[in-house]
Design a protein around this motif. Structure first.
Motif, PDB file in Angstrom:
ATOM      1  N   ALA B  46      77.270  73.148  66.062  1.00 13.80           N
ATOM      2  CA  ALA B  46      75.875  74.108  65.684  1.00 13.80           C
ATOM      3  C   ALA B  46      75.037  74.089  66.725  1.00 13.80           C
ATOM      4  CB  ALA B  46      75.354  73.398  64.487  1.00 13.80           C
ATOM      5  N   ARG B 221      73.042  76.386  62.209  1.00 18.88           N
ATOM      6  CA  ARG B 221      74.580  76.972  61.953  1.00 18.88           C
ATOM      7  C   ARG B 221      75.015  78.022  63.054  1.00 18.88           C
ATOM      8  NH1 ARG B 221      79.068  76.893  58.864  1.00 18.88           N
ATOM      9  NH2 ARG B 221      79.693  78.957  58.623  1.00 18.88           N
ATOM     10  N   HIS B 222      75.967  77.795  63.584  1.00 21.68           N
ATOM     11  CA  HIS B 222      76.428  78.518  64.759  1.00 21.68           C
ATOM     12  C   HIS B 222      75.385  78.919  65.736  1.00 21.68           C
ATOM     13  CE1 HIS B 222      80.233  78.365  62.721  1.00 21.68           C
ATOM     14  NE2 HIS B 222      80.183  79.357  61.912  1.00 21.68           N
ATOM     15  N   GLY B 223      74.782  78.157  66.106  1.00 19.90           N
ATOM     16  CA  GLY B 223      73.674  78.374  67.308  1.00 19.90           C
ATOM     17  C   GLY B 223      72.415  79.137  66.844  1.00 19.90           C
ATOM     18  N   ARG B 224      72.351  79.532  65.389  1.00 16.47           N
ATOM     19  CA  ARG B 224      71.200  79.952  64.749  1.00 16.47           C
ATOM     20  C   ARG B 224      70.268  79.305  63.779  1.00 16.47           C
ATOM     21  NH1 ARG B 224      74.949  83.717  65.901  1.00 16.47           N
ATOM     22  NH2 ARG B 224      74.440  85.866  66.975  1.00 16.47           N
ATOM     23  N   ASN B 226      69.180  78.347  60.295  1.00 14.79           N
ATOM     24  CA  ASN B 226      69.724  78.659  59.151  1.00 14.79           C
ATOM     25  C   ASN B 226      69.146  77.974  57.683  1.00 14.79           C
ATOM     26  OD1 ASN B 226      71.599  80.018  57.600  1.00 14.79           O
ATOM     27  ND2 ASN B 226      72.958  78.304  57.227  1.00 14.79           N
ATOM     28  N   GLY B 245      77.113  76.908  55.258  1.00 16.15           N
ATOM     29  CA  GLY B 245      76.980  78.362  55.140  1.00 16.15           C
ATOM     30  C   GLY B 245      77.264  78.687  53.878  1.00 16.15           C
TER      31      GLY B 245
END
Lengths: 392, 260
Positions: B46, B221-224, B226, B245
């Motif tokens: 992440a 989450r996924h580099g953002r 969240n 997610g």
């Protein structure tokens, strides 16, 4: 609680360290039994003179090995630096110190060259110095125009062959100056051991019992003074032994007591950790190679002085002797472990074995085989010892 | 509240980082205040450790702004991070097994005496003091790390953060390899850091640890970003939802006001 360790416990706890010293003592005893000349004043002096350049190289090599690198080029660098000195002193008539300083400068430059490639370009030391081995050997041939130069004579010759301090304090048949220096060395050793012991007691660490402690110092004192007395009977203190003593002391302090030294151990122990902790890995690596080059320059001066000339093929295989000395002396193949004193003991084991076998007239071929097996067994012992410690 | 306390100790804005074709971080924001433990959670990959390494000076962001106490800074090296008062405990325990406890504590920041010589005696005194403060069970500061247990090694790693009085402490998975008792010790130590007024960033997979010690939970989450949650009031399910997610931060979960 201050724990007092018994003799057997001390031996097992420091098996690696005591093992190497025990091996050294055994080898010396063996050769002195096999050959009555082995412990003669002349031969002891000869051992010091004959292998001094390997000891000097081993100091730099053990630092490179602790760093987790290797230097295969030192034999060629010894030849190149000796050649430069020879061209200046023999061919161009420069004073001896110009030749010596030039050799050191060339050694330093070689170290910078190799340090640059290892530290800043990131090429493994094995490759860089393998290239250096060829490169600097080739340069040696160019510098010398494919011929040998000799003789140096004069002061340059005395660097490795002289006894400049002989007779300073007089004495009949024995050189008093030599005895005084050895006496001071024994006192210094005893004092430093005592301080270490007091420090350990203050921090409630394990120390030997008093009789063992005293016995240890007494044994060292007797051995050292016996060695000194033999030298004093011959021609006194060889210049080269003074140089060696200064180098060993200085580098023991650098490796064990300086920030630079600790960073060498940190890089060899865990490169990643050293980097994350803010150790300047590149700088330390660079300067360790520069240092190796400088010491190879010193060894180049000593060797060319000892040979009283420079040959294009000088110093061949010296790197292997220096590397073997470091490993026999307890350096770890993976880096992070090893001491200057250990490497010195390792080099002395090699020296004593070569000298002893030569005195007995053992053929060169057998000598090589024996030395190879000793290296293998020493490292095997190290591996076995480590496994035993891990299992505990 | 005065201005001094409202300015975050550490503020990261719009942090992005690419490794080749992989987007590790894309516009991440993170604030840490004094007396605050911020947990950084998220699934594998992440971007938690990437973010931590930027604070520690191991990586530099491609884009984005980092401020420490309102002053824009760049942290190009671990030494620079240390100079700025950032101390980091890395996941892969940045310790040297061949060196003793004191050497490890002071590695890269050795004390020197007036002549510039390494001051082993003073380093040992400080090391002993710090380990006593941590009530750690290290037999001696002269033991090589190779002879210590996982928990003892973790104590040493955490003790390292106290050298040179830092302002911000980043802990990357400090409890990953520890027993229950050792974990409890580490968590107590984290609370101790907060009480000292430090800002703490805690990266962890362990929701129990995070919820027991953190004030605020930031989910990546996924580099953002969240979602940002109050650790005491937010349920386990919601945080898990943000991590996996199932819940999107931009769809209805209001970010909690940062200062607490």
């Amino acid at each position: 609680m201050t724990a007092i360790a018994g003799f057997s416990e001390m031996v097992t706890r420091n098996l690696r360290q005591s093992g190497i010293f025990a091996a050294f003592v055994l080898i010396v005893l063996l050769f002195s039994l096999l050959n009555s000349n082995f412990l003669s004043p002349g031969n002891l002096t000869n051992i010091v003179l004959q292998y001094s350049y390997i000891l000097i190289l081993a100091i730099g090599m053990v630092m490179v090995i602790v760093l987790g690198q290797i230097d295969l080029s030192v034999g060629s660098v010894v030849a190149l630096t000796g050649a430069v000195a020879a061209v200046l002193v023999i061919r161009n008539g420069a004073p001896w110190w110009v030749g010596a300083l030039a050799a050191l400068a060339v050694g330093g430059l070689v170290g910078m060259w190799q340090g640059f490639w290892v530290a800043y370009v990131g090429i493994p030391g094995f490759i860089v110095t393998l290239a250096g081995m060829l490169l600097f050997r080739g340069m040696t041939y160019r510098v010398l125009d494919n011929v040998s130069l000799s003789p140096f004579g004069g002061t340059y010759y005395d660097v490795a062959n002289g006894f400049s301090t002989n007779g300073w304090f007089g004495g009949y048949g024995v050189d008093v100056f030599t005895l005084v220096i050895f006496g001071l060395a024994v006192v210094g050793y005893a004092v430093s051991q005592w301080r270490t012991r007091m420090g350990r007691i203050a921090y409630q660490q394990v120390v030997e019992s008093m009789p063992i402690f005293v016995a240890k110092i007494a044994v060292v004192a007797v051995v050292v003074m016996a060695f000194g007395y033999q030298l004093a009977q011959y021609r006194g203190l060889p210049n080269i032994l003074i140089l060696l003593a200064v180098l060993i002391l200085a580098y023991s302090v650098i490796t064990q007591r300086s920030v630079f030294g600790r960073h060498i151990y940190a890089i060899g122990g865990n490169l990643n950790a050293a980097q994350l902790s803010g150790v300047k890995v590149r700088k330390v690596t660079f300067w360790t190679f520069v240092n190796m080059g400088l010491l190879a320059g010193v060894a180049g001066v000593v060797f060319s002085s000892r040979m009283n000339g420079a040959q294009p093929s000088a110093g061949n295989m010296f790197e292997l002797d220096a590397i073997a000395a470091a490993f026999i002396g307890g350096a770890s193949t993976t880096g992070g472990v090893g001491r200057v004193t250990g490497a010195m003991t390792g080099a002395l084991i090699m020296a004593v074995m070569s000298n002893g076998m030569q005195l007995m007239g053992v053929p060169q071929s057998i000598q090589q085989m024996v030395k190879g097996l000793v290296l293998l067994l020493a490292v095997a012992f190290d591996v076995w010892n480590k496994r035993r410690a891990d299992a505990r | 509240m005065t201005d001094a306390t409202r300015v975050p100790l550490l503020s990261m804005r719009g942090i992005s980082k690419r490794f080749g074709g992989v987007e590790a971080l894309a516009g991440v924001d993170l604030d840490v205040h004094r007396h605050e433990v911020v947990a950084l959670v998220g699934d594998n990959g992440a971007g938690k450790s990437t973010l931590a390494k930027m604070v520690a000076g191991v990586l530099t962001p491609d884009t984005g702004l980092v401020e420490i106490e309102g002053v824009p800074v760049s942290i190009p090296t671990p030494a620079a991070a240390h100079a700025l008062g950032v101390a980091t405990v890395f996941q892969d325990l940045a310790l040297c097994d061949n060196l003793d406890v004191t050497s490890n504590l002071f590695l890269g920041r050795e004390l020197r005496d007036a002549r510039g010589v390494r001051d082993d005696e003073r380093m040992e005194q400080v090391a002993r003091q710090i380990l006593r403060d941590l009530t750690s069970r290290i037999p001696s500061v002269r033991v090589p790390l190779a002879h210590l247990s996982a928990g003892q090694r973790q104590s040493v790693a955490i003790a390292r953060t106290l050298i040179g009085s830092p302002r911000i402490v980043v802990l990357d998975e400090p409890t990953a390899a520890l027993s229950v008792a050792q974990t409890a010790e580490v968590l107590m130590h984290i609370e101790g850091l907060r009480d000292l007024g430090l800002g703490v960033v805690l990266i962890s997979h362990n929701m129990t640890d995070v919820r027991s010690v953190a004030d605020r939970i930031e989910v990546l989450r996924h580099g953002r970003n969240n979602g940002s949650f109050d650790a005491r009031t937010t349920g386990y399910e919601r945080i898990l939802g943000a991590i996996t997610g199932a819940v999107r931060a931009d769809l209805g979960v209001p970010p909690v006001a940062a200062a607490s």
